[in-house]
Each structure stands twice: as C-alpha cells, then as structure tokens.
Enzyme design. Structure first.
Site, PDB file in Angstrom:
ATOM      1  N   TYR A  18     -36.443  -8.085 -34.228  1.00 17.77           N
ATOM      2  CA  TYR A  18     -37.547  -7.306 -34.787  1.00 17.77           C
ATOM      3  C   TYR A  18     -37.247  -6.881 -36.228  1.00 17.77           C
ATOM      4  O   TYR A  18     -38.103  -6.987 -37.113  1.00 17.77           O
ATOM      5  CB  TYR A  18     -37.782  -6.078 -33.904  1.00 17.77           C
TER       6      TYR A  18
ATOM      7  N   LYS B 262     -39.384  -7.977 -39.553  1.00 12.42           N
ATOM      8  CA  LYS B 262     -40.058  -6.991 -40.402  1.00 12.42           C
ATOM      9  C   LYS B 262     -39.485  -6.976 -41.819  1.00 12.42           C
ATOM     10  O   LYS B 262     -40.225  -6.740 -42.787  1.00 12.42           O
ATOM     11  CB  LYS B 262     -39.980  -5.604 -39.764  1.00 12.42           C
TER      12      LYS B 262
END
Length: 247
Positions: A156, A160
C-alpha cells in the site's frame, strides 16, 4: 451559480467512504456525478438516489479500474451519457496488509494493480478528453503511508508513494493545456478500511487526537475540483491527516 454547474465529475470507488462523501460534495456544487464501483451495486444505486433526491444528477457504473478494457468502457459510458468529463477523482483502492516476509506476491500485485495502475489507466483515458477540452481537474487520492511508510503496508505504501510521483509528473505534462493535477493524502479517516484498527495506538501519533471524517477529505477535494482559487495550484500534495505529517 454553483461552482460545478454544467460540469461532469467521475469518481472511482465512490460507493462508500471518502468516495461517497466526495460524490455528494461535488453534486452539491452542481456537478453531474459518475459513481464508479467495483462490487457494491446496492450502495452505488442508493447514492444515486440520494443525489437525485437533492436535485442533482448521477449515474452508477461498474468497472474494475485495474483493467484497461473496463476503464475504457467506463469512460465511454460516461461520455455517451454526458459528452464531457471535467473532473476526475482517482479514489478506488484496497489494502492487503501483512508484514513484508509474510506478504504473498499476489497480494503485493493486487494492491499495486488497483491503487497505482488504476490511477494510471483512468488518468490516461480521461486526460485525452481533457486535452481536447483544454481544461480539467484531476485529483488523486494518496495516503500518509506513501509519505512516511507504515509497518505491514509495504504494498500500500509503495502504491501511494507511486501515486504522488505520478501526480507530479502528469501535472507537468498537462499544465500547458490548463489541466491541474493534485493529490490529497488522507491520514486515518473513519471508514470501513480503518474500522478494525486499534484506535488507541494510532491516536498517539495524531496531534489532533482523533480520526478524520470522510467529509473533511471531501472538502479538500471539492476545493481542488471546483474553486476558482485552485486554478493556479498543480502538482501539490495536500495532507488531511490531523497533523501526522509535517514537512
């Protein structure tokens, strides 16, 4: 006159959480809203009815934005309906958290595919439309995890962080045509994604001492998407995180 009167906004992953709050916020400014969802058709249709009951216009369209053919179909359906797309909010995302040494390659790839490749596919498809229009506002949803890292979220955080780098590059490429590209980086927001986290541990790292509300993130997105004052802002990252990241 509402700031997005006669404008069309497409929001990915809009059936719940930050995406849902954003759809409502942009509809309140007069935007015709395309509510993209992957699975939750009931929630998406309920949101359409809510927007319509307040005098707005919205449609719900299913698409897995990690798949190029589905993105193309999504954009075509939106254009067939309203003939323009003026605002894109790349919000769709998933988590598959675990420590690095336990992370399966398929869980790494699934998060990268949706959270990063999905942003690329949607932006590429809609940028072609905005270039012809010589206008548009693109807002990508990043995360503080992409700026400071977070144990158990290598996939993640990497995705991002990639969204932030992508935002800055595309902002430079599209600026000559008057298209702005910015990122909003939420901290811990009270959504389904954070429902199972241990709040007492997390709150120690948030100066304001609480989770954020989806409407607070949506307010920043609304400013970037609608406000005339945002027309000279591009390539920036706006943290909505209660003070977690201070640079």
């Amino acid at each position: 006159m509402k700031l997005l009167e006669n404008k069309v906004a497409l929001i990915t992953g809009a059936s719940r959480g930050i995406g849902r709050a954003t759809a409502i916020a942009l509809a309140e400014q007069g935007a015709k809203v395309v509510i993209n969802y992957a699975r939750s058709s009931a929630a998406a249709e309920e949101l359409v009815k809510e927007i319509e009951s307040s005098g707005g216009e919205a449609i719900a369209l299913q698409a897995d934005v990690s798949q190029a053919d589905q993105v193309d179909a999504l954009v075509k359906a939106a254009m067939d309906k309203w003939g323009q797309i003026d605002v894109l909010v790349n919000n769709a995302g998933i988590t598959k958290d675990t420590l690095l040494l336990r992370m399966k390659p398929e869980d790494w790839q699934a998060v990268i595919n949706l959270n990063l490749t999905g942003v690329f596919l949607c932006t590429r498809a809609i940028a072609k439309i905005m270039l012809k229009q010589k206008s548009g506002r693109i807002i990508n949803i990043a995360s503080v995890a992409g700026q400071m890292g977070n144990p158990g979220q290598a996939n993640y955080s990497a995705a991002k962080a990639g969204v932030i780098g992508f935002t800055k590059t595309v902002a430079k490429e599209l600026a000559p045509r008057g298209i702005t590209v910015n990122a909003v980086s939420p901290g811990f927001i009270a959504t389904d994604m954070t429902a199972d986290l241990k709040a007492d541990k997390i709150l120690e790292f948030i100066p304001l001492g609480r989770y954020g509300d989806p409407t607070e993130v949506a307010g920043t997105i609304r400013f970037l998407a609608a406000d005339p004052a945002a027309s000279y802002i591009t390539g920036q990252v706006f943290n909505v995180d209660g003070g977690m990241v201070m640079a």
